[in-house]
Design an enzyme around this catalytic site. Sequence first.
Site, PDB file in Angstrom:
ATOM      1  N   LYS A  65       4.014  -0.833  -9.466  1.00  0.00           N
ATOM      2  CA  LYS A  65       3.946   0.629  -9.318  1.00  0.00           C
ATOM      3  C   LYS A  65       5.325   1.258  -9.295  1.00  0.00           C
ATOM      4  CE  LYS A  65       5.244   0.885  -4.839  1.00  0.00           C
ATOM      5  NZ  LYS A  65       6.363   1.705  -4.317  1.00  0.00           N
ATOM      6  N   SER A 105       9.969   8.935  -2.693  1.00  0.00           N
ATOM      7  CA  SER A 105      10.074   7.604  -3.309  1.00  0.00           C
ATOM      8  C   SER A 105      11.446   7.438  -3.931  1.00  0.00           C
ATOM      9  CB  SER A 105       9.002   7.448  -4.393  1.00  0.00           C
ATOM     10  OG  SER A 105       9.419   6.516  -5.372  1.00  0.00           O
ATOM     11  N   ARG A 106      12.139   6.332  -3.567  1.00  0.00           N
ATOM     12  CA  ARG A 106      13.443   6.095  -4.151  1.00  0.00           C
ATOM     13  C   ARG A 106      13.328   5.832  -5.658  1.00  0.00           C
ATOM     14  NH1 ARG A 106      14.207   2.684   0.326  1.00  0.00           N
ATOM     15  NH2 ARG A 106      12.357   1.715  -0.600  1.00  0.00           N
ATOM     16  N   ALA A 113       8.132   4.792   4.146  1.00  0.00           N
ATOM     17  CA  ALA A 113       8.528   4.352   5.485  1.00  0.00           C
ATOM     18  C   ALA A 113       8.772   5.517   6.452  1.00  0.00           C
ATOM     19  CB  ALA A 113       9.783   3.485   5.387  1.00  0.00           C
ATOM     20  N   GLY A 121       0.829  -1.202   0.000  1.00  0.00           N
ATOM     21  CA  GLY A 121       0.000   0.000   0.000  1.00  0.00           C
ATOM     22  C   GLY A 121       0.856   1.242   0.000  1.00  0.00           C
TER      23      GLY A 121
END
Length: 320
Positions: free
Chosen positions: A172, A235-236, A121, A117
């Site tokens: 995603k 987001s990496r 982190a 989801g």
Amino acid sequence: NLAALNGHEVRLWMRSERQAKEIQSTNINSRYLPKCPLSENIQAHLDLNQAVQDCDHLFVAVPSKSVRQVVEVVSPLLPSKTKLLSLTKGIEPESFFLMSQVLQQVAPNHSVAVISGPNLAKEIAKGTISASVVAGKDLAQLEEIKQIISSDEFKIYTNPDILGVEFGGALKNIYAIISGMIAALGFGENSRAMVVTRALAEMTRFAVKLGANPMTLMGLAGIGDLVVTCGSAQSRNYQVGFSIGQGHTVAQAVSLTGETAEGINTLKVIQEEAKHLNVPMPLVQGLYDVIFEGRDAEDVMSNLMATDRPEDVEFMVESL
Ligand SMILES: NC(=O)C1=CN([C@@H]2O[C@H](COP(=O)(O)OP(=O)(O)OC[C@H]3O[C@@H](n4cnc5c(N)ncnc54)[C@H](O)[C@@H]3O)[C@@H](O)[C@H]2O)C=CC1
Ligand SMILES: O=C(CO)COP(=O)(O)O
């Protein structure tokens, strides 16, 4: 940390003695969560045997390339009662196994569930309101997981469709790379929204071909995770795409993040499998052409939609 904050005894297996000592003495993991004091219910262990002794639930949260080797080492050490939960979002290249399938193969006598989801982190560690979906066959396990990690700030939903939840979480990451890349190239918000929408169509098309329920991709593991990962510089995978759009090589882009970016490996696996299964995925093919065939990113993205199908949505729900 969510489980520890709920009063559970949590053991974190670490390979770095320095990091383990830091957590034991300061409750800080400065390498990954520098500004988030961790619960004192977390014990860092260098010894895997000690870490899993009498363990009720094993949470597997290593990169997909390491899951099999780690679980092969830990499986013989587990008590028979231990239930496994995969947090990893990826697909094993050689076998095309999802993480739940790797876990089930390596630890066949243990219940396996997955969680996925919109879960950046660092935001979860800071206690911002988030939600996840858990999927698995052992309904008691799903209920236990909800009890272990749910809180006012972290809500757990359930879904029986393990395939849809895992494919959503894995695929995603590919589109997050595209989203970062087009942001760096100066494409606008409309372009990002188009990419996210067409990404959902591709993800659903592929996942349904492999047996998933299309409606699962309308949930947290699909559109939910797509929106957060395609829309956030935390987001990496987005960061890797942005660096590539700036002209860095993939290797440079990945090392700039310093953490795991699953989308590059997932791209290779999905591009190959989509061709094999004859599932049209123009966004996947376009990014593959940029990263592995050296095509110009701007050209590929500008011409991309010319090859897409004309239907806006393909999975029309029969009149309810
Ligand atoms: N970081 C995030 O926001 C989220 C990550 N995930 C997923 O979690 C999985 C792990 O990624 P992150 O924790 O983010 O990566 P990370 O790069 O932040 O941390 C990976 C951890 O795994 C350890 N590790 C790597 N290989 C290992 C091995 N062979 N044996 C033992 N430990 C090993 C590393 O030492 C490190 O502590 C990925 O599949 C990712 O997609 C899922 C949701 C959110
Ligand atoms: O999975 C995640 C958010 O749900 C984390 O995304 P990244 O791996 O791109 O940082």
